[in-house]
Design a protein around this motif. Sequence first.
Motif, PDB file in Angstrom:
ATOM      1  N   THR A   1      11.236   9.447   1.133  1.00 59.68           N
ATOM      2  CA  THR A   1      10.147   8.533   0.787  1.00 59.68           C
ATOM      3  C   THR A   1       8.948   8.813   1.678  1.00 59.68           C
ATOM      4  O   THR A   1       9.104   8.966   2.894  1.00 59.68           O
ATOM      5  CB  THR A   1      10.577   7.060   0.951  1.00 59.68           C
TER       6      THR A   1
ATOM      7  N   SER B   1       8.748   7.368  -3.518  1.00 61.62           N
ATOM      8  CA  SER B   1      10.158   7.705  -3.320  1.00 61.62           C
ATOM      9  C   SER B   1      10.553   8.777  -4.325  1.00 61.62           C
ATOM     10  O   SER B   1      10.614   8.516  -5.534  1.00 61.62           O
ATOM     11  CB  SER B   1      11.032   6.459  -3.496  1.00 61.62           C
TER      12      SER B   1
ATOM     13  N   VAL C   1      -1.682   0.484   0.873  1.00 63.03           N
ATOM     14  CA  VAL C   1      -0.638   1.426   1.259  1.00 63.03           C
ATOM     15  C   VAL C   1       0.163   1.823   0.022  1.00 63.03           C
ATOM     16  O   VAL C   1       0.461   0.978  -0.828  1.00 63.03           O
ATOM     17  CB  VAL C   1       0.317   0.806   2.309  1.00 63.03           C
ATOM     18  N   GLU C   2       0.481   3.097  -0.078  1.00 61.38           N
ATOM     19  CA  GLU C   2       1.261   3.589  -1.204  1.00 61.38           C
ATOM     20  C   GLU C   2       2.596   4.117  -0.683  1.00 61.38           C
ATOM     21  O   GLU C   2       2.669   4.702   0.403  1.00 61.38           O
ATOM     22  CB  GLU C   2       0.494   4.727  -1.904  1.00 61.38           C
ATOM     23  N   SER C   3       3.639   3.899  -1.470  1.00 58.42           N
ATOM     24  CA  SER C   3       4.980   4.378  -1.128  1.00 58.42           C
ATOM     25  C   SER C   3       5.481   5.230  -2.286  1.00 58.42           C
ATOM     26  O   SER C   3       5.446   4.795  -3.434  1.00 58.42           O
ATOM     27  CB  SER C   3       5.920   3.190  -0.894  1.00 58.42           C
TER      28      SER C   3
ATOM     29  N   ARG D   1       5.200   7.286   2.826  1.00 58.00           N
ATOM     30  CA  ARG D   1       4.311   6.112   2.817  1.00 58.00           C
ATOM     31  C   ARG D   1       3.011   6.510   3.491  1.00 58.00           C
ATOM     32  O   ARG D   1       3.023   7.194   4.521  1.00 58.00           O
ATOM     33  CB  ARG D   1       4.957   4.927   3.560  1.00 58.00           C
ATOM     34  N   TYR D   2       1.892   6.066   2.935  1.00 62.65           N
ATOM     35  CA  TYR D   2       0.611   6.535   3.436  1.00 62.65           C
ATOM     36  C   TYR D   2      -0.507   5.587   3.031  1.00 62.65           C
ATOM     37  O   TYR D   2      -0.401   4.834   2.065  1.00 62.65           O
ATOM     38  CB  TYR D   2       0.306   7.937   2.888  1.00 62.65           C
TER      39      TYR D   2
ATOM     40  N   TRP E   1       3.300  -0.823  -9.557  1.00 61.94           N
ATOM     41  CA  TRP E   1       4.323   0.211  -9.427  1.00 61.94           C
ATOM     42  C   TRP E   1       4.436   1.028 -10.701  1.00 61.94           C
ATOM     43  O   TRP E   1       4.168   0.542 -11.795  1.00 61.94           O
ATOM     44  CB  TRP E   1       5.657  -0.329  -8.940  1.00 61.94           C
TER      45      TRP E   1
ATOM     46  N   CYS F   1       2.257   0.735  -5.046  1.00 61.21           N
ATOM     47  CA  CYS F   1       0.979   0.606  -4.351  1.00 61.21           C
ATOM     48  C   CYS F   1       0.778  -0.854  -3.966  1.00 61.21           C
ATOM     49  O   CYS F   1       0.765  -1.729  -4.831  1.00 61.21           O
ATOM     50  CB  CYS F   1      -0.157   1.090  -5.246  1.00 61.21           C
TER      51      CYS F   1
END
Length: 205
Positions: free
Chosen positions: A172, A150, A146-148, A174-175, A125, A197
């Motif tokens: 946020t 915010s 997966v990445e977030s 997410r992808y 992070w 991540c």
Amino acid sequence: MGVEGRDKVKVMEAGALALSGQLGKTVQRLRKAYNFSLSELSEQSGVAKSIISQIERNETNPTLATIWRLSQALDVSIERVLQAADDEPFLEKTARHETPILVSDDGKCRLSIIGWIKTVEWLQWYEFSAEPGGALESEAHQRGSVESLSISEGELEVEVAGVIERARAGDTLRYRCDRPHVIRNVSDRPASAMMVCILKAAAME
């Protein structure tokens, strides 16, 4: 290498230095938990045996690339990563000036590494900040990652495999980040966000 390139190298080296303080004990503990000899870990990671030995004794400041290769080779479970050496209370602090910072190729985006070295191979992070027009282009991470993102200030745009989505402060995104992806500041003022991540997530079909 230009001035900007040298600055990036210095930032990377500073990051490695900040992370290496606890790295030696962690590498040694995990290596022994796997019953790896220095030679076996060297073969698995591609890091020279002499370098691993120096890392374990905290006699060298490894690069982030070396830390990553070792963490991939050790590939430990979450339980083992988090297993404490003893039952004493745990509390540590990283001062602002000790926090490693990575800079994007265009020099307009910064990633402050606030994640923990013990979880780097499965959870990372960062604090992300970008000047107007800044873009952080990233190569694909390992499959299932997966990445977030915010957003705390400004407006950011994320592009993944041709799909684009924008978000403002309070939103946020997410992808999947197991393919090339780009984060852009599309506003006319600075933007910032918290980025997490998750590596080795269940593969998304």
